[in-house]
Design a protein around this motif. Structure first.
Motif, PDB file in Angstrom:
ATOM      1  N   LEU A 150      14.500  41.377  66.086  1.00 13.81           N
ATOM      2  CA  LEU A 150      15.908  41.739  66.063  1.00 13.81           C
ATOM      3  C   LEU A 150      16.264  42.331  64.707  1.00 13.81           C
ATOM      4  CD1 LEU A 150      17.480  38.600  67.758  1.00 13.81           C
ATOM      5  CD2 LEU A 150      17.156  40.849  68.761  1.00 13.81           C
ATOM      6  N   THR A 151      17.122  43.311  64.743  1.00 12.69           N
ATOM      7  CA  THR A 151      17.584  43.892  63.486  1.00 12.69           C
ATOM      8  C   THR A 151      18.613  42.974  62.845  1.00 12.69           C
ATOM      9  OG1 THR A 151      19.388  45.099  64.510  1.00 12.69           O
ATOM     10  CG2 THR A 151      17.249  46.210  64.406  1.00 12.69           C
ATOM     11  N   LEU A 152      18.904  43.235  61.607  1.00 14.42           N
ATOM     12  CA  LEU A 152      19.904  42.454  60.891  1.00 14.42           C
ATOM     13  C   LEU A 152      21.268  42.591  61.569  1.00 14.42           C
ATOM     14  CD1 LEU A 152      20.425  40.655  58.476  1.00 14.42           C
ATOM     15  CD2 LEU A 152      20.833  42.701  57.113  1.00 14.42           C
ATOM     16  N   GLU A 153      21.583  43.789  62.051  1.00 16.88           N
ATOM     17  CA  GLU A 153      22.851  44.003  62.745  1.00 16.88           C
ATOM     18  C   GLU A 153      22.923  43.196  64.037  1.00 16.88           C
ATOM     19  OE1 GLU A 153      23.689  48.112  63.373  1.00 16.88           O
ATOM     20  OE2 GLU A 153      23.554  48.594  61.248  1.00 16.88           O
ATOM     21  N   ALA A 154      21.819  43.126  64.765  1.00 18.09           N
ATOM     22  CA  ALA A 154      21.792  42.364  66.013  1.00 18.09           C
ATOM     23  C   ALA A 154      21.965  40.873  65.739  1.00 18.09           C
ATOM     24  CB  ALA A 154      20.491  42.623  66.764  1.00 18.09           C
ATOM     25  N   LEU A 155      21.335  40.383  64.685  1.00 22.82           N
ATOM     26  CA  LEU A 155      21.491  38.971  64.317  1.00 22.82           C
ATOM     27  C   LEU A 155      22.922  38.667  63.899  1.00 22.82           C
ATOM     28  CD1 LEU A 155      18.179  38.345  62.349  1.00 22.82           C
ATOM     29  CD2 LEU A 155      18.805  37.443  64.586  1.00 22.82           C
ATOM     30  N   ALA A 156      23.531  39.575  63.146  1.00 16.77           N
ATOM     31  CA  ALA A 156      24.917  39.391  62.732  1.00 16.77           C
ATOM     32  C   ALA A 156      25.845  39.407  63.944  1.00 16.77           C
ATOM     33  CB  ALA A 156      25.314  40.472  61.735  1.00 16.77           C
ATOM     34  N   ALA A 157      25.567  40.272  64.904  1.00 17.53           N
ATOM     35  CA  ALA A 157      26.383  40.344  66.120  1.00 17.53           C
ATOM     36  C   ALA A 157      26.254  39.059  66.928  1.00 17.53           C
ATOM     37  CB  ALA A 157      25.971  41.549  66.960  1.00 17.53           C
ATOM     38  N   GLN A 158      25.061  38.499  66.986  1.00 16.76           N
ATOM     39  CA  GLN A 158      24.855  37.229  67.693  1.00 16.76           C
ATOM     40  C   GLN A 158      25.613  36.096  67.013  1.00 16.76           C
ATOM     41  OE1 GLN A 158      20.665  36.467  67.916  1.00 16.76           O
ATOM     42  NE2 GLN A 158      20.478  37.439  69.927  1.00 16.76           N
ATOM     43  N   ALA A 159      25.549  36.041  65.697  1.00  9.71           N
ATOM     44  CA  ALA A 159      26.253  34.998  64.952  1.00  9.71           C
ATOM     45  C   ALA A 159      27.763  35.116  65.148  1.00  9.71           C
ATOM     46  CB  ALA A 159      25.895  35.080  63.470  1.00  9.71           C
ATOM     47  N   LEU A 160      28.266  36.332  65.151  1.00  8.92           N
ATOM     48  CA  LEU A 160      29.694  36.540  65.356  1.00  8.92           C
ATOM     49  C   LEU A 160      30.094  36.154  66.780  1.00  8.92           C
ATOM     50  CD1 LEU A 160      32.286  37.490  64.026  1.00  8.92           C
ATOM     51  CD2 LEU A 160      31.751  39.800  64.807  1.00  8.92           C
ATOM     52  N   ALA A 161      29.259  36.456  67.745  1.00 12.94           N
ATOM     53  CA  ALA A 161      29.540  36.075  69.132  1.00 12.94           C
ATOM     54  C   ALA A 161      29.589  34.556  69.283  1.00 12.94           C
ATOM     55  CB  ALA A 161      28.490  36.671  70.067  1.00 12.94           C
TER      56      ALA A 161
END
Length: 68
Positions: free
Chosen positions: A4-15
């Motif tokens: 996963l990219t850093l952006e995808a991980l950040a999006a998951q954390a925000l979700a």
């Protein structure tokens, strides 16, 4: 292996954070201004709290009685 990219991980954390607020009846919004500044707004019952840093959103989540 799942990369996963850093952006995808950040999006998951925000979700996850949005979901935890939703369980308490709050709404978490991410507002982006046209010049790149972003802020976070937590709403409930017509009232809102605005934060400039995600760590402050986490702290507020803990303050209202939820785990982050």
């Amino acid at each position: 292996m799942n990369s996963l990219t850093l952006e995808a991980l950040a999006a998951q954390a925000l979700a996850k954070l949005r979901a935890s607020f939703a369980l308490e009846g709050h709404q978490l919004l991410v507002v982006r201004k046209y010049y790149g500044v972003r802020y976070y707004e937590v709403r409930r019952w017509g009232q809102a709290r605005t934060f400039t840093a995600l760590r402050d959103v986490h702290a507020f989540r803990t303050q209202i009685g939820g785990a982050t």
